[in-house]
Every structure is written in structure tokens, then in C-alpha cells.
Write a protein that holds these residues in place. Structure first.
Motif, PDB file in Angstrom:
ATOM      1  N   SER A  45      54.528 144.259   6.749  1.00 39.78           N
ATOM      2  CA  SER A  45      54.600 145.758   7.515  1.00 39.78           C
ATOM      3  C   SER A  45      53.255 145.688   8.307  1.00 39.78           C
ATOM      4  O   SER A  45      53.280 146.514   9.314  1.00 39.78           O
ATOM      5  N   LYS A  46      52.280 145.027   8.084  1.00 41.53           N
ATOM      6  CA  LYS A  46      50.939 145.286   8.584  1.00 41.53           C
ATOM      7  C   LYS A  46      50.400 143.968   9.074  1.00 41.53           C
ATOM      8  O   LYS A  46      49.343 143.242   8.702  1.00 41.53           O
ATOM      9  N   PRO A  47      50.951 143.239  10.211  1.00 39.61           N
ATOM     10  CA  PRO A  47      50.421 142.107  10.757  1.00 39.61           C
ATOM     11  C   PRO A  47      49.002 142.289  11.447  1.00 39.61           C
ATOM     12  O   PRO A  47      48.415 141.034  11.526  1.00 39.61           O
ATOM     13  N   GLU A  48      48.559 143.492  11.688  1.00 37.03           N
ATOM     14  CA  GLU A  48      47.418 143.645  12.139  1.00 37.03           C
ATOM     15  C   GLU A  48      46.278 143.250  11.162  1.00 37.03           C
ATOM     16  O   GLU A  48      45.060 143.052  11.288  1.00 37.03           O
ATOM     17  N   TYR A  49      46.667 143.349   9.921  1.00 36.59           N
ATOM     18  CA  TYR A  49      45.531 143.252   8.540  1.00 36.59           C
ATOM     19  C   TYR A  49      46.043 141.532   7.976  1.00 36.59           C
ATOM     20  O   TYR A  49      45.252 141.190   7.439  1.00 36.59           O
ATOM     21  N   PHE A  50      47.200 141.008   8.451  1.00 34.02           N
ATOM     22  CA  PHE A  50      47.620 139.910   7.606  1.00 34.02           C
ATOM     23  C   PHE A  50      48.281 139.239   8.744  1.00 34.02           C
ATOM     24  O   PHE A  50      49.648 139.455   9.078  1.00 34.02           O
ATOM     25  N   SER A  51      47.438 138.166   9.203  1.00 34.99           N
ATOM     26  CA  SER A  51      47.864 137.256  10.348  1.00 34.99           C
ATOM     27  C   SER A  51      48.778 136.155  10.008  1.00 34.99           C
ATOM     28  O   SER A  51      48.686 135.641   8.968  1.00 34.99           O
ATOM     29  N   SER A  52      49.861 135.838  10.908  1.00 34.11           N
ATOM     30  CA  SER A  52      50.704 134.821  10.850  1.00 34.11           C
ATOM     31  C   SER A  52      50.351 133.404  11.163  1.00 34.11           C
ATOM     32  O   SER A  52      50.898 132.464  11.076  1.00 34.11           O
ATOM     33  N   ALA A  53      49.083 133.220  11.811  1.00 36.11           N
ATOM     34  CA  ALA A  53      48.386 132.197  12.238  1.00 36.11           C
ATOM     35  C   ALA A  53      48.430 130.857  11.573  1.00 36.11           C
ATOM     36  O   ALA A  53      48.581 129.971  12.257  1.00 36.11           O
ATOM     37  N   LEU A  74      55.523 116.261  23.154  1.00 37.54           N
ATOM     38  CA  LEU A  74      55.364 117.398  23.930  1.00 37.54           C
ATOM     39  C   LEU A  74      55.403 118.567  23.064  1.00 37.54           C
ATOM     40  O   LEU A  74      55.394 119.925  23.340  1.00 37.54           O
ATOM     41  N   GLY A  75      55.026 118.615  21.892  1.00 44.11           N
ATOM     42  CA  GLY A  75      54.960 119.824  21.031  1.00 44.11           C
ATOM     43  C   GLY A  75      53.622 120.222  20.711  1.00 44.11           C
ATOM     44  O   GLY A  75      52.626 119.847  21.499  1.00 44.11           O
ATOM     45  N   GLY A  76      53.331 120.633  19.451  1.00 45.67           N
ATOM     46  CA  GLY A  76      51.920 120.942  18.908  1.00 45.67           C
ATOM     47  C   GLY A  76      51.266 122.245  19.653  1.00 45.67           C
ATOM     48  O   GLY A  76      50.204 122.380  19.463  1.00 45.67           O
ATOM     49  N   VAL A  77      52.113 123.188  20.499  1.00 44.95           N
ATOM     50  CA  VAL A  77      51.636 124.252  20.772  1.00 44.95           C
ATOM     51  C   VAL A  77      52.209 125.605  19.741  1.00 44.95           C
ATOM     52  O   VAL A  77      53.106 125.380  19.172  1.00 44.95           O
ATOM     53  N   GLN A  78      51.554 126.704  20.108  1.00 44.07           N
ATOM     54  CA  GLN A  78      52.013 127.801  19.251  1.00 44.07           C
ATOM     55  C   GLN A  78      53.648 128.141  19.394  1.00 44.07           C
ATOM     56  O   GLN A  78      54.165 128.314  20.341  1.00 44.07           O
ATOM     57  N   ALA A  79      54.148 128.358  18.023  1.00 50.33           N
ATOM     58  CA  ALA A  79      55.606 128.756  18.018  1.00 50.33           C
ATOM     59  C   ALA A  79      55.575 130.096  17.416  1.00 50.33           C
ATOM     60  O   ALA A  79      54.653 130.576  16.796  1.00 50.33           O
ATOM     61  N   VAL A  80      56.787 130.501  17.476  1.00 51.90           N
ATOM     62  CA  VAL A  80      56.873 132.172  17.096  1.00 51.90           C
ATOM     63  C   VAL A  80      56.421 132.499  15.836  1.00 51.90           C
ATOM     64  O   VAL A  80      56.105 133.404  15.474  1.00 51.90           O
ATOM     65  N   LEU A  81      56.783 131.664  14.799  1.00 49.96           N
ATOM     66  CA  LEU A  81      56.414 131.540  13.451  1.00 49.96           C
ATOM     67  C   LEU A  81      55.081 131.897  13.240  1.00 49.96           C
ATOM     68  O   LEU A  81      54.691 132.689  12.065  1.00 49.96           O
ATOM     69  N   THR A  82      54.097 131.321  14.084  1.00 48.74           N
ATOM     70  CA  THR A  82      52.518 131.106  13.806  1.00 48.74           C
ATOM     71  C   THR A  82      52.103 132.345  14.975  1.00 48.74           C
ATOM     72  O   THR A  82      50.850 132.121  14.941  1.00 48.74           O
TER      73      THR A  82
END
Length: 398
Positions: A45-53, A74-82
Motif C-alpha cells: 500500500s506504500k509504493p512511495e516507501y517501497f519501490s518496485s524498481a 528490442l527489449g531491456g527497457v522498463q516494464a510495468v512490473l518494475t
């Protein structure tokens, strides 16, 4: 440290962590284990404190030979999960629309037809290996259908997506890494071709949604846009397949391990939704994800500092005795309970309803066609990964 015993059966570790004050550090994961239901909800519930990067930190890094192949893709860039914040919201929008209740409902006739055809293909044999014959191909066909892939392209696309997982989460030889990298690159070029075709000829499918949202307008796609679209389509292909496959595997396995559960379900088909929820609680298809601490924070009495890593265990939350009576028993008569097996908060799985519908249709078809179903072998090994909790093979007879 050898992580294999933990990967095979993490539940004793989860149970001990829930009994221990504060958080438990797991050397196997290089992370603090978030094991209690309330703590899991708080982190999610607190993505501002716990990043998905760094949600998907690899267990193994590709070698130089594999990397020399991957640069051809052609991949290797940021996806929604991270992704976090606005970047996450932007990348998630096409998924939310493409997997909306109306889109899922429209796909159900296709799901039903494929489920019935797959079961019909082996129902006369008296035995089957469930994962290869059904639990893997059904979700593959379904996610391919929703994406808008030609059916002939689906097997290769799924294989490429699986190789992306294998490359980062399985110990491969150098030759195995190179082969995996080549298949990943082939998948990326396949998806890129579809994305560029949808720019010219939009359709009612998930690839079109992704192109429309991530590259607004009608101009030819730039290289950066193509890479972002391909990365997110590859992520969706893998997640949409693995999650449903894991659920279909553990659902049937646990219903048949205590065959009274299967017999009860056949007698009371109205319990199908409850059986699916219990399967999700008992064996979360995705065990959990890492989160990286962004600032000094206290969680469950443990002081965490910036850049510390936590592993948020959806699976452990499902076995929390504070939230469930008899948490280590599989019981399809358990009262309805809002569990966290598909995550919670901004990163909650957008495909959860699709996975549940595949499970519902599967159970209804099996109960009608193969009510005498039973396990042919009680010894079932689980995949050596926490990305999904899935049986390696389930042999059935009837």
C-alpha cells in the motif's frame, strides 16, 4: 547458500518468520522477509516507501556470450512490473483496459472452446501429465488470443517468454544461455512486427491497446517506443501465461491430494469459486516480489534503511494464522476471505480475473468430463523458482 530446499518448500521458513518478532533476513534471497498479512498489505500500500524498481532481481546474470545475443533484440527497457509512480500508471493503463471485465467476458467463449478441446484430446487415454497437456497450453492460447497473435505464432512466443525467465532464474550452461538469448531476441522481433502492424492497422486486441497508449498518434513508431512496447508485451506474455499455469497446476493438485475435496466439489459445484480462492490462498501462484526501501522506515518493529531490500511474500500472507483458521489445511469450505495472492494496491495483478475464469471453466469441464479424476503419483516436485509456484509435473488417471 543453497537455496534449492527453500525454493522447493518455502512454507516452513515462512511459518518460522511469522512466529519471530520483527522481520527475518533471508540469506537465500538477500532480503528481509515480509511474512505477515498485515505487513504485506502495508508494504504493497506504500509504493512511495517501497519501490518496485528491483522487483525482479535475477538469480543468475547472463554471461558475455548471451549478452552479445541480447543486444540484437528490442527489449531491456522498463516494464510495468518494475515501474513506480506516474511511469507505472502510464504503463499499466493499457493493461487495465485490455484486461477489463468486458474484455475478459468477451474472451470466455474462446477459453471454453479451448478448454474443452484440450480435455477431449486426452480424455479417452485414461491418464495424462496435466501440466504439459493442459495447464501450460490453455493459458498460452488464451493470452495469445487476447494479445491478437496468430495461433501459429503462439507456441514460439510462449517459448521465448519462458526462456526469458529461464535465463535469469535458472542455472544454464553457456550454450544454454546463448540458446535462450536467441529465442528471446526472436520473440522481441516477432512482437515488434506485430506492434508496427497494429500502428498501421489497429484491432481490438491488447497489442493495439499497448501501441495506442504508449505511442499516441499515428506517426511511425520510434526505436525507443518500439523497445518500450516490446518490453511490456514480453512482460505481459510471460506473466499472463505463468500465473494461470501455476494456478491450474496447484488447484488440481491440491484438490486431488485430499480426494475428499474433489468429491465434495463434484457433489457441490457451487463451491467452484470457493475452491479457486482456497487454491490461491494455499499456494499463491506468484510467491512474492522484492521491494527496495526508499527512505528510513520501521516495519514490524524492524528498522529499515534506504536501499534495503524486502521480499513481500503473498504466499506467506495466505498462511497467516491471524487471518485464517487452520491455515496449513486445504479446505474448499473455508469462509470467503480477501486474500493477497494477486498482490494489493497499485501493483495488484490486472489479469487476476482472467486467471480465475480459466480456473472456473477448467473445473467445470473436468467435473463434467472426468469426475473419476485422481492422482497417479503423490510425489510432485515444485519448480525451482519463486517467480511462480507451480508443479513440474502432475500425473493424473481416471
Amino acid at each position: 547458500m543453497n537455496a534449492e530446499p527453500f525454493y522447493r518448500d518455502p512454507y516452513p521458513v515462512y511459518a518460522e518468520a511469522r512466529r519471530t518478532r520483527g522481520l527475518t533476513f533471508l540469506p537465500q534471497l538477500g532480503a528481509w522477509l515480509v511474512s505477515r498479512r498485515d505487513d504485506v498489505r502495508e508494504v504493497l500500500s506504500k509504493p512511495e516507501y517501497f519501490s518496485s524498481a528491483r522487483a525482479l532481481k535475477p538469480d543468475y546474470l547472463p554471461g558475455r556470450a548471451a549478452l552479445s545475443e541480447l543486444v540484437k533484440g528490442l527489449g531491456g527497457v522498463q516494464a510495468v512490473l518494475t515501474a513506480d509512480g506516474e511511469a507505472h500508471r502510464r504503463l499499466r493503463r493499457p493493461l487495465t483496459r485490455g484486461l477489463s471485465p468486458s474484455r475478459v467476458a468477451a474472451a470466455l467463449p474462446f477459453v471454453t472452446k479451448r478448454a474443452e478441446a484440450l480435455i477431449d484430446s486426452f480424455s479417452g487415454d485414461g491418464q495424462v501429465e496435466w501440466m504439459a497437456a493442459y495447464a501450460k497450453p490453455l493459458p498460452a492460447d488464451v493470452i495469445g488470443h487476447l494479445l491478437g497473435l496468430d495461433p501459429a505464432d503462439v507456441p514460439g512466443a510462449i517459448r521465448g517468454a519462458q526462456q526469458a525467465e529461464s535465463l535469469l532464474f535458472t542455472e544454464l550452461t553457456e550454450a544454454g544461455q546463448v540458446e535462450a538469448a536467441k529465442e528471446i531476441v526472436a520473440l522481441q522481433h516477432l512482437l515488434d512486427g506485430y506492434a508496427r502492424a497494429r500502428r498501421e492497422d489497429p484491432r481490438d486486441d491488447l497489442i493495439t491497446e499497448m501501441v495506442r497508449d504508449l505511442a499516441p498518434g499515428s506517426d511511425e513508431l520510434t526505436l525507443d517506443q518500439r523497445k518500450e512496447i516490446v518490453s511490456n508485451l514480453q512482460n505481459l506474455l510471460l506473466a499472463g501465461h505463468l500465473t494461470a499455469t501455476a494456478l491450474l497446476g496447484t488447484l488440481v493438485l491440491n484438490l486431488l491430494r485430499d480426494r475428499r475435496q474433489w468429491e465434495l466439489l463434484c457433489q457441490r459445484p457451487e463451491l467452484v469459486p470457493a475452491a479457486i480462492e482456497e487454491a490461491l490462498r494455499f499456494e499463491a501462484p506468484v510467491q512474492g516480489f522484492r521491494r527496495t526501501v526508499t527512505t528510513s522506515v520501521t516495519l514490524s518493529g524492524t528498522q529499515l534503511e534506504e536501499d534495503d531490500v524486502v521480499f513481500v511474500s503473498f504466499a506467506s500472507a495466505g498462511r497467516d494464522a491471524d487471518a485464517n483458521a487452520r491455515p496449513d489445511e486445504f479446505d474448499i469450505t473455508r469462509p470467503a476471505f480477501r486474500q493477497l495472492s494477486f498482490g494489493h494496491g497499485p501493483h495488484g495483478c490486472p489479469g487476476s480475473q482472467l486467471a480465475k475464469e480459466q480456473a472456473r471453466i477448467t473445473l467445470q469441464t473436468l467435473m463434467r468430463e472426468l469426475p473419476g479424476l485422481r492422482l497417479a503419483d503423490e510425489e510432485v516436485g515444485m519448480a525451482l523458482t519463486l517467480i511462480h509456484r507451480s508443479p513440474e509435473a502432475v500425473f493424473l488417471t481416471w
